[in-house]
Design a protein around this motif. Structure first.
Motif, PDB file in Angstrom:
ATOM      1  N   HIS A 239       0.829  -1.215   0.000  1.00 21.89           N
ATOM      2  CA  HIS A 239       0.000   0.000   0.000  1.00 21.89           C
ATOM      3  C   HIS A 239       0.859   1.258   0.000  1.00 21.89           C
ATOM      4  O   HIS A 239       0.500   2.261  -0.642  1.00 21.89           O
ATOM      5  CB  HIS A 239      -0.945  -0.008   1.203  1.00 21.89           C
ATOM      6  CG  HIS A 239      -2.070  -0.996   1.082  1.00 21.89           C
ATOM      7  ND1 HIS A 239      -2.964  -0.987   0.026  1.00 21.89           N
ATOM      8  CD2 HIS A 239      -2.432  -2.036   1.876  1.00 21.89           C
ATOM      9  CE1 HIS A 239      -3.843  -1.968   0.175  1.00 21.89           C
ATOM     10  NE2 HIS A 239      -3.538  -2.625   1.282  1.00 21.89           N
ATOM     11  N   ALA A 240       1.968   1.222   0.713  1.00 23.47           N
ATOM     12  CA  ALA A 240       2.863   2.380   0.714  1.00 23.47           C
ATOM     13  C   ALA A 240       3.372   2.661  -0.697  1.00 23.47           C
ATOM     14  O   ALA A 240       3.410   3.815  -1.142  1.00 23.47           O
ATOM     15  CB  ALA A 240       4.021   2.147   1.673  1.00 23.47           C
ATOM     16  N   ARG A 241       3.762   1.606  -1.399  1.00 25.59           N
ATOM     17  CA  ARG A 241       4.234   1.803  -2.781  1.00 25.59           C
ATOM     18  C   ARG A 241       3.127   2.392  -3.657  1.00 25.59           C
ATOM     19  O   ARG A 241       3.366   3.308  -4.457  1.00 25.59           O
ATOM     20  CB  ARG A 241       4.717   0.476  -3.367  1.00 25.59           C
ATOM     21  CG  ARG A 241       5.268   0.606  -4.798  1.00 25.59           C
ATOM     22  CD  ARG A 241       5.420  -0.731  -5.475  1.00 25.59           C
ATOM     23  NE  ARG A 241       4.160  -1.442  -5.575  1.00 25.59           N
ATOM     24  CZ  ARG A 241       3.224  -1.179  -6.495  1.00 25.59           C
ATOM     25  NH1 ARG A 241       3.401  -0.217  -7.373  1.00 25.59           N
ATOM     26  NH2 ARG A 241       2.110  -1.883  -6.521  1.00 25.59           N
TER      27      ARG A 241
ATOM     28  N   LEU B  21       0.826   4.300  -2.771  1.00 28.11           N
ATOM     29  CA  LEU B  21       0.628   5.699  -2.377  1.00 28.11           C
ATOM     30  C   LEU B  21       1.824   6.583  -2.729  1.00 28.11           C
ATOM     31  O   LEU B  21       1.759   7.802  -2.562  1.00 28.11           O
ATOM     32  CB  LEU B  21       0.372   5.769  -0.870  1.00 28.11           C
ATOM     33  CG  LEU B  21      -0.954   5.149  -0.387  1.00 28.11           C
ATOM     34  CD1 LEU B  21      -0.927   4.958   1.128  1.00 28.11           C
ATOM     35  CD2 LEU B  21      -2.125   6.037  -0.792  1.00 28.11           C
ATOM     36  N   GLY B  22       2.925   5.968  -3.187  1.00 31.90           N
ATOM     37  CA  GLY B  22       4.100   6.739  -3.573  1.00 31.90           C
ATOM     38  C   GLY B  22       5.174   6.824  -2.511  1.00 31.90           C
ATOM     39  O   GLY B  22       5.933   7.795  -2.458  1.00 31.90           O
ATOM     40  N   LEU B  23       5.267   5.786  -1.649  1.00 34.64           N
ATOM     41  CA  LEU B  23       6.265   5.770  -0.581  1.00 34.64           C
ATOM     42  C   LEU B  23       6.980   4.426  -0.579  1.00 34.64           C
ATOM     43  O   LEU B  23       6.338   3.378  -0.589  1.00 34.64           O
ATOM     44  CB  LEU B  23       5.576   5.980   0.776  1.00 34.64           C
ATOM     45  CG  LEU B  23       6.472   5.950   2.014  1.00 34.64           C
ATOM     46  CD1 LEU B  23       7.360   7.196   2.073  1.00 34.64           C
ATOM     47  CD2 LEU B  23       5.627   5.843   3.286  1.00 34.64           C
ATOM     48  N   LEU B  24       8.311   4.450  -0.536  1.00 34.99           N
ATOM     49  CA  LEU B  24       9.108   3.224  -0.453  1.00 34.99           C
ATOM     50  C   LEU B  24       9.648   3.064   0.963  1.00 34.99           C
ATOM     51  O   LEU B  24      10.276   3.974   1.499  1.00 34.99           O
ATOM     52  CB  LEU B  24      10.280   3.268  -1.438  1.00 34.99           C
ATOM     53  CG  LEU B  24       9.940   3.460  -2.921  1.00 34.99           C
ATOM     54  CD1 LEU B  24      11.212   3.340  -3.757  1.00 34.99           C
ATOM     55  CD2 LEU B  24       8.890   2.470  -3.394  1.00 34.99           C
ATOM     56  N   ILE B  25       9.385   1.905   1.566  1.00 35.67           N
ATOM     57  CA  ILE B  25       9.903   1.569   2.886  1.00 35.67           C
ATOM     58  C   ILE B  25      10.489   0.162   2.817  1.00 35.67           C
ATOM     59  O   ILE B  25      10.362  -0.525   1.805  1.00 35.67           O
ATOM     60  CB  ILE B  25       8.806   1.634   3.977  1.00 35.67           C
ATOM     61  CG1 ILE B  25       7.611   0.751   3.586  1.00 35.67           C
ATOM     62  CG2 ILE B  25       8.379   3.069   4.221  1.00 35.67           C
ATOM     63  CD1 ILE B  25       6.526   0.650   4.641  1.00 35.67           C
TER      64      ILE B  25
ATOM     65  N   ALA C 134       5.217  10.448   6.734  1.00 35.10           N
ATOM     66  CA  ALA C 134       4.527   9.861   7.879  1.00 35.10           C
ATOM     67  C   ALA C 134       3.048   9.690   7.593  1.00 35.10           C
ATOM     68  O   ALA C 134       2.444   8.653   7.921  1.00 35.10           O
ATOM     69  CB  ALA C 134       4.727  10.737   9.115  1.00 35.10           C
ATOM     70  N   ASP C 135       2.439  10.692   6.967  1.00 29.81           N
ATOM     71  CA  ASP C 135       1.008  10.605   6.654  1.00 29.81           C
ATOM     72  C   ASP C 135       0.727   9.498   5.634  1.00 29.81           C
ATOM     73  O   ASP C 135      -0.277   8.783   5.739  1.00 29.81           O
ATOM     74  CB  ASP C 135       0.496  11.950   6.132  1.00 29.81           C
ATOM     75  CG  ASP C 135       0.467  13.021   7.223  1.00 29.81           C
ATOM     76  OD1 ASP C 135       0.627  12.657   8.412  1.00 29.81           O
ATOM     77  OD2 ASP C 135       0.296  14.215   6.894  1.00 29.81           O
ATOM     78  N   LEU C 136       1.608   9.350   4.646  1.00 31.38           N
ATOM     79  CA  LEU C 136       1.443   8.268   3.676  1.00 31.38           C
ATOM     80  C   LEU C 136       1.580   6.908   4.358  1.00 31.38           C
ATOM     81  O   LEU C 136       0.815   5.977   4.078  1.00 31.38           O
ATOM     82  CB  LEU C 136       2.483   8.397   2.554  1.00 31.38           C
ATOM     83  CG  LEU C 136       2.325   9.569   1.588  1.00 31.38           C
ATOM     84  CD1 LEU C 136       3.525   9.655   0.656  1.00 31.38           C
ATOM     85  CD2 LEU C 136       1.033   9.436   0.777  1.00 31.38           C
ATOM     86  N   LEU C 137       2.530   6.800   5.270  1.00 27.08           N
ATOM     87  CA  LEU C 137       2.736   5.532   5.964  1.00 27.08           C
ATOM     88  C   LEU C 137       1.544   5.203   6.862  1.00 27.08           C
ATOM     89  O   LEU C 137       1.105   4.041   6.932  1.00 27.08           O
ATOM     90  CB  LEU C 137       4.026   5.581   6.772  1.00 27.08           C
ATOM     91  CG  LEU C 137       4.399   4.315   7.545  1.00 27.08           C
ATOM     92  CD1 LEU C 137       4.386   3.083   6.632  1.00 27.08           C
ATOM     93  CD2 LEU C 137       5.764   4.467   8.209  1.00 27.08           C
ATOM     94  N   VAL C 138       1.015   6.198   7.550  1.00 23.53           N
ATOM     95  CA  VAL C 138      -0.162   5.965   8.397  1.00 23.53           C
ATOM     96  C   VAL C 138      -1.335   5.480   7.556  1.00 23.53           C
ATOM     97  O   VAL C 138      -2.058   4.555   7.944  1.00 23.53           O
ATOM     98  CB  VAL C 138      -0.524   7.249   9.178  1.00 23.53           C
ATOM     99  CG1 VAL C 138      -1.912   7.124   9.807  1.00 23.53           C
ATOM    100  CG2 VAL C 138       0.519   7.534  10.250  1.00 23.53           C
ATOM    101  N   GLU C 139      -1.528   6.090   6.388  1.00 19.98           N
ATOM    102  CA  GLU C 139      -2.621   5.644   5.515  1.00 19.98           C
ATOM    103  C   GLU C 139      -2.382   4.212   5.030  1.00 19.98           C
ATOM    104  O   GLU C 139      -3.307   3.395   4.987  1.00 19.98           O
ATOM    105  CB  GLU C 139      -2.751   6.591   4.318  1.00 19.98           C
ATOM    106  CG  GLU C 139      -3.794   6.179   3.279  1.00 19.98           C
ATOM    107  CD  GLU C 139      -5.201   6.023   3.848  1.00 19.98           C
ATOM    108  OE1 GLU C 139      -5.993   5.237   3.268  1.00 19.98           O
ATOM    109  OE2 GLU C 139      -5.518   6.685   4.869  1.00 19.98           O
ATOM    110  N   ALA C 140      -1.142   3.880   4.683  1.00 17.63           N
ATOM    111  CA  ALA C 140      -0.836   2.509   4.265  1.00 17.63           C
ATOM    112  C   ALA C 140      -1.091   1.529   5.406  1.00 17.63           C
ATOM    113  O   ALA C 140      -1.609   0.425   5.193  1.00 17.63           O
ATOM    114  CB  ALA C 140       0.627   2.426   3.809  1.00 17.63           C
ATOM    115  N   LEU C 141      -0.752   1.929   6.625  1.00 15.10           N
ATOM    116  CA  LEU C 141      -1.001   1.079   7.788  1.00 15.10           C
ATOM    117  C   LEU C 141      -2.502   0.890   8.015  1.00 15.10           C
ATOM    118  O   LEU C 141      -2.954  -0.210   8.355  1.00 15.10           O
ATOM    119  CB  LEU C 141      -0.357   1.698   9.036  1.00 15.10           C
ATOM    120  CG  LEU C 141       1.158   1.545   9.159  1.00 15.10           C
ATOM    121  CD1 LEU C 141       1.729   2.522  10.179  1.00 15.10           C
ATOM    122  CD2 LEU C 141       1.524   0.111   9.537  1.00 15.10           C
TER     123      LEU C 141
END
Length: 460
Positions: free
Chosen positions: A387-389, A391-395, A422-429
């Motif tokens: 989900h992070a990917r 949304l445009g976030l790599l972790i 952080a907001d993108l990660l929270v949404e992915a979570l």
């Protein structure tokens, strides 16, 4: 080129990748992506998608993608000479070694350059075992130190240890994970005391001498876990009494990433610096560089010839010098402390049940995920990664059970980017939580049972 066509090309590339690379060579995502270029804290894939990079090629892009100072230094050096080997003098290698020796905190320090963290740890183990005339090594449970035959033999994480064969005899010590295990319920002081007592007990049962303890101040692949500050200082007092060397594996914790200190060992500094320190990843900002720092007495103990063909090459040292200069001049250690606090605060404020713990220091943050029963949830970690990917976030992810998200952006991360990420990660979570931590469906109500018939009666 249409996006669909690019996606088809990526799928074809994945098929080709699988056909010619080992089956155990892991890739991220159900549909792996190819990163083609980057700038600052962002990267782009071959389909043109832009991502905020919170993993930096496994904590390797330390300062920024396409950092102008580094690309300029590499280009200029490539125009002169790319390679020579350690058989010849190199101004760049000497200058970098001088700076690292001074920064290391190790007295009378000498530096040997390698091409990776694995090779750096391998060299440190060679030095320690040769110096101590022993192949017995202490390592931490849940640790990871590399993929070579020797470093796999001291890795205390079964997920990354494909063989029990090893040239070393390894003894595993408590203390790498604060919140799980037999000492988790103790206070920090009692935890350190219990782990130290366990170390003393272990050494009292070992036959022959022990060469060294190798330990990550914060365990990277293990899920950014650590014992309390001061643990390794307590260990070192025990080690010193036995003449055992301390190797601090700073491959992931070095260069100010933890924010509080330049090296991870400095959180345990009251007992003095380690005897050996290994580094890699961030110093090259993507260039293949690692190395060992050791007291001269230890570094000079080998009685056979050795060289390095690629370690400390002109082109990697040029890039590393520019990178280190940029990091120090812009106080990226301080920036890691400030922006890391933003990330942790926003992740904690979300109050998500799927998150058991947010831990770490600076821009080295672990987010441990669990299921409804509080057990490790690799499914939640995998879903969050996907989900992070999207949304445009790599972790990244890690941990013994594969249930820990690893958050480690380049140290030049801005405050605005920290908030955005952080907001993108929270949404992915949240999305992963909805998939993996769904509330249990209540059982349908049942009709009351009919009264029991009197004994000896028959149904009508």
């Amino acid at each position: 080129m249409p996006d669909q066509s690019r996606a088809a090309e990526t799928r074809t590339l994945h098929q080709r990748h699988r056909a010619v690379t080992p089956a155990w060579l892991a890739t991220y995502y159900r549909e792996p992506i190819e990163l083609t270029h980057g700038e600052g804290r962002h990267v782009w894939d071959s389909a043109g998608n832009r991502y905020l990079d919170f993993f930096g090629g496994i904590l390797t892009t330390m300062t920024a993608h396409a950092l102008p100072e580094v690309t300029k230094a590499v280009a200029e050096q490539a125009g002169r000479i790319i390679h020579s080997s350690t058989l010849y003098l190199s101004t760049g290698m000497v200058e970098l070694a001088e700076q690292i020796a001074e920064l290391s905190g190790i007295p009378d320090a000498k530096v040997f350059f390698t091409t990776s963290g694995t090779e750096a740890n391998d060299a440190a183990l060679l030095l320690a075992t040769a110096h101590r005339h022993s192949n017995q090594v202490l390592a931490m449970r849940n640790s990871y130190h590399g993929r070579s035959f020797t470093t796999v033999g001291i890795t205390g994480n079964s997920s990354w240890s494909p063989t029990s064969l090893s040239p070393l005899q390894t003894l595993y010590v408590h203390g790498g994970v604060r919140t799980r295990g037999p000492f988790a319920h103790l206070s920090d002081a009692d935890f350190i005391a219990a782990c130290t007592e366990d170390l003393e007990d272990l050494l009292g049962q070992v036959g022959g001498s022990v060469a060294a303890l190798i330990a990550e101040p914060i365990q990277g692949v293990g899920g950014f876990t650590s014992g309390p500050d001061g643990l390794f200082a307590a260990f070192k007092r025990v080690l010193d009494r036995h003449g055992i060397l301390w190797i601090s594996d700073e491959v992931q914790t070095g260069w100010g990433r933890t924010g509080e200190h330049f090296w991870g060992w400095q959180a345990h500094a009251e007992a003095g610096p380690p005897d050996l320190l290994t580094f890699a990843k961030g110093i090259g900002n993507g260039l293949s560089m690692g190395g060992v720092v050791a007291r001269a007495e230890v570094m000079d103990c080998l009685d056979a010839n050795s060289i390095s063909t690629f370690g400390g090459s002109p082109i990697t040292t040029a890039g590393a010098l520019a990178n280190l200069r940029h990091l120090l001049e812009h106080d990226l250690q301080g920036n890691a402390r400030r922006t890391g606090a933003i990330l942790v605060d926003r992740l904690l404020a979300a109050g998500l049940p799927v998150v058991r713990e947010v831990r770490g220091k600076g821009l080295m943050i672990g987010v441990e995920l669990v299921d409804a029963a509080g057990e490790p949830s690799p499914a939640a970690a995998g879903a969050t990664l996907e989900h992070a990917r999207e949304l445009g976030l790599l972790i990244g992810k890690g941990g013994l059970s594969g249930n820990v998200l690893r958050v480690a952006p380049p140290l030049s991360l801005t405050g605005a980017e920290a908030v955005e990420g952080a907001d993108l990660l929270v949404e992915a979570l949240r999305r992963a939580q909805a998939e993996t931590l769904a509330p249990e469906v209540p059982e349908a109500p049942t009709a009351p049972a009919a009264p029991a018939a009197p004994e000896g009666s028959r149904p009508a």
